[in-house]
Design an enzyme around this catalytic site. Structure first.
Site, PDB file in Angstrom:
ATOM      1  N   PHE A  39      -8.008   3.301  -4.415  1.00 54.77           N
ATOM      2  CA  PHE A  39      -7.825   3.261  -5.873  1.00 54.77           C
ATOM      3  C   PHE A  39      -6.480   2.637  -6.253  1.00 54.77           C
ATOM      4  O   PHE A  39      -6.258   2.320  -7.435  1.00 54.77           O
ATOM      5  CB  PHE A  39      -7.917   4.677  -6.456  1.00 54.77           C
ATOM      6  CG  PHE A  39      -9.294   5.271  -6.487  1.00 54.77           C
ATOM      7  CD1 PHE A  39     -10.332   4.752  -5.724  1.00 54.77           C
ATOM      8  CD2 PHE A  39      -9.553   6.371  -7.289  1.00 54.77           C
ATOM      9  CE1 PHE A  39     -11.603   5.318  -5.750  1.00 54.77           C
ATOM     10  CE2 PHE A  39     -10.812   6.959  -7.333  1.00 54.77           C
ATOM     11  CZ  PHE A  39     -11.848   6.429  -6.551  1.00 54.77           C
ATOM     12  N   LYS A  40      -5.563   2.521  -5.280  1.00 55.43           N
ATOM     13  CA  LYS A  40      -4.220   1.986  -5.537  1.00 55.43           C
ATOM     14  C   LYS A  40      -3.605   2.693  -6.744  1.00 55.43           C
ATOM     15  O   LYS A  40      -3.673   3.924  -6.816  1.00 55.43           O
ATOM     16  CB  LYS A  40      -4.279   0.464  -5.703  1.00 55.43           C
ATOM     17  CG  LYS A  40      -4.755  -0.236  -4.432  1.00 55.43           C
ATOM     18  CD  LYS A  40      -4.489  -1.727  -4.446  1.00 55.43           C
ATOM     19  CE  LYS A  40      -4.901  -2.377  -3.131  1.00 55.43           C
ATOM     20  NZ  LYS A  40      -4.609  -3.816  -3.083  1.00 55.43           N
ATOM     21  N   HIS A  70       0.012  -0.037   4.710  1.00 58.59           N
ATOM     22  CA  HIS A  70      -0.697  -0.979   3.853  1.00 58.59           C
ATOM     23  C   HIS A  70       0.255  -2.123   3.465  1.00 58.59           C
ATOM     24  O   HIS A  70       1.471  -1.903   3.331  1.00 58.59           O
ATOM     25  CB  HIS A  70      -1.220  -0.271   2.604  1.00 58.59           C
ATOM     26  CG  HIS A  70      -2.126  -1.108   1.781  1.00 58.59           C
ATOM     27  ND1 HIS A  70      -1.667  -2.064   0.897  1.00 58.59           N
ATOM     28  CD2 HIS A  70      -3.467  -1.165   1.729  1.00 58.59           C
ATOM     29  CE1 HIS A  70      -2.693  -2.654   0.338  1.00 58.59           C
ATOM     30  NE2 HIS A  70      -3.801  -2.139   0.814  1.00 58.59           N
ATOM     31  N   GLU A  93      -6.151  -6.730   7.235  1.00 60.22           N
ATOM     32  CA  GLU A  93      -6.238  -7.299   5.885  1.00 60.22           C
ATOM     33  C   GLU A  93      -5.254  -8.456   5.745  1.00 60.22           C
ATOM     34  O   GLU A  93      -4.045  -8.247   5.654  1.00 60.22           O
ATOM     35  CB  GLU A  93      -5.856  -6.240   4.852  1.00 60.22           C
ATOM     36  CG  GLU A  93      -6.793  -5.083   4.722  1.00 60.22           C
ATOM     37  CD  GLU A  93      -6.543  -4.305   3.444  1.00 60.22           C
ATOM     38  OE1 GLU A  93      -5.407  -3.867   3.196  1.00 60.22           O
ATOM     39  OE2 GLU A  93      -7.490  -4.166   2.649  1.00 60.22           O
ATOM     40  N   GLY A 103     -10.464  -8.750  -0.522  1.00 63.12           N
ATOM     41  CA  GLY A 103     -11.435  -9.516  -1.291  1.00 63.12           C
ATOM     42  C   GLY A 103     -12.876  -9.090  -1.128  1.00 63.12           C
ATOM     43  O   GLY A 103     -13.776  -9.710  -1.675  1.00 63.12           O
ATOM     44  N   SER A 162     -10.105  -3.850  -5.582  1.00 64.60           N
ATOM     45  CA  SER A 162     -10.398  -4.425  -6.900  1.00 64.60           C
ATOM     46  C   SER A 162     -11.881  -4.654  -7.154  1.00 64.60           C
ATOM     47  O   SER A 162     -12.335  -4.599  -8.304  1.00 64.60           O
ATOM     48  CB  SER A 162      -9.640  -5.745  -7.066  1.00 64.60           C
ATOM     49  OG  SER A 162      -9.978  -6.643  -6.013  1.00 64.60           O
TER      50      SER A 162
HETATM   51  O1  G3P Z   1      -6.550  -1.383   0.562  1.00 62.55           O
HETATM   52  C1  G3P Z   1      -7.501  -2.398   0.375  1.00 62.55           C
HETATM   53  C2  G3P Z   1      -6.921  -3.502  -0.415  1.00 62.55           C
HETATM   54  O2  G3P Z   1      -5.716  -3.946   0.107  1.00 62.55           O
HETATM   55  C3  G3P Z   1      -7.862  -4.662  -0.588  1.00 62.55           C
HETATM   56  O3  G3P Z   1      -7.748  -5.040  -1.915  1.00 62.55           O
HETATM   57  O4  G3P Z   1      -8.584  -5.778  -4.094  1.00 62.55           O
HETATM   58  O5  G3P Z   1      -8.784  -7.274  -2.077  1.00 62.55           O
HETATM   59  O6  G3P Z   1     -10.222  -5.237  -2.268  1.00 62.55           O
HETATM   60  P1  G3P Z   1      -8.907  -5.883  -2.613  1.00 62.55           P
END
Ligand code: G3P
Length: 227
Positions: A7-8, A97, A150, A186, A208
């Site tokens: 959820f950040k 993270h 990531e 993403g 997101s």
């Molecule tokens: O913790 C997962 C996040 O870093 C990925 O972000 O918005 O690219 O899904 P998003």
């Protein structure tokens, strides 16, 4: 197969909105379980919302913290204690993270100590890595349960790692090990998840695609639709 939504600190993922979004994950879990097995939704909650989310949902869905410290009860100020998280009903913790790395100088000692302490306390540990090499090093030198690879340049963007760098998934599984790799950056659709699972990672870490969607419940169902 884990679908972990971070959820950040998105406005749609804090306070009462966090509760609403967690409930959508629980509802999606119930819907998906009607036709599929071994898909586990989970949520990573802002530190200031953990107590209220655990009070409402602990035991119903796996709740993760977005960080913790290598600290215990006593004279520590401003730290997030693994023991307290566990006593609240938290399942696990994300560490390192891209938006909360332990050290820019690649000094991994403190991170590894924190991973191992959180693990020893009883938390499930998802350690993030920005490259396959970093992930392989941390997998070899710590007790992390999962390594979430990531590429930072793809985080929050419109092109998923499944589209932009599918080879990174295979390389991660090969170098980090089967059963330990989560993939993020993403990730937004069932096709993105399908690519990840076909390349033998065990789940996805995303934010997101769910937290910024107008229809997060439908996105959650789509994420599980191709598994
Ligand atoms: O913790 C997962 C996040 O870093 C990925 O972000 O918005 O690219 O899904 P998003």
């Amino acid at each position: 197969m884990i679908i972990l939504t971070n959820f950040k600190a998105y406005p749609t993922g804090v306070f009462q909105n966090a509760k609403n979004l967690v409930q959508m994950h629980i509802d999606a879990q119930k819907e998906v379980e009607k036709t599929k097995e071994n898909i586990q939704f989970a949520v990573a909650i802002n530190s200031l919302d953990i107590q209220s989310i655990c009070d409402a949902f602990a035991g119903t869905i796996d709740i993760y913290a977005q960080h913790c410290d290598n600290a215990s009860f006593g004279s520590s100020t401003g730290k997030i204690l693994p023991e307290m998280l566990l006593q609240m009903g938290v399942k696990g913790v994300i560490l390192h993270h891209s938006e909360h790395r332990f050290s820019s100088e690649n000094n991994y000692a403190e991170l590894i100590e924190t991973i191992n302490y959180a693990k020893k306390t009883g938390l499930t540990v998802v350690c993030c890595a920005e490259t396959v090499e970093e992930g392989a090093f941390l997998s070899e030198h710590s007790n992390a349960d999962f390594i979430a690879v990531e590429p930072p340049e793809l985080i929050g963007g419109d092109i998923s790692v499944s589209t932009a760098r599918p080879e990174l998934i295979s390389e991660s599984v090969a170098d980090i090990g089967k059963g330990k790799v989560l993939i993020g950056a993403g990730i937004k659709t069932g096709v993105d998840v399908q690519v990840v699972i076909e390349k033998e990672a065990v789940g996805v870490l995303l934010a997101s695609g769910v937290t910024k969607s107008e229809t997060p419940y439908e996105v959650l169902l789509d994420l599980a639709s191709k598994v």
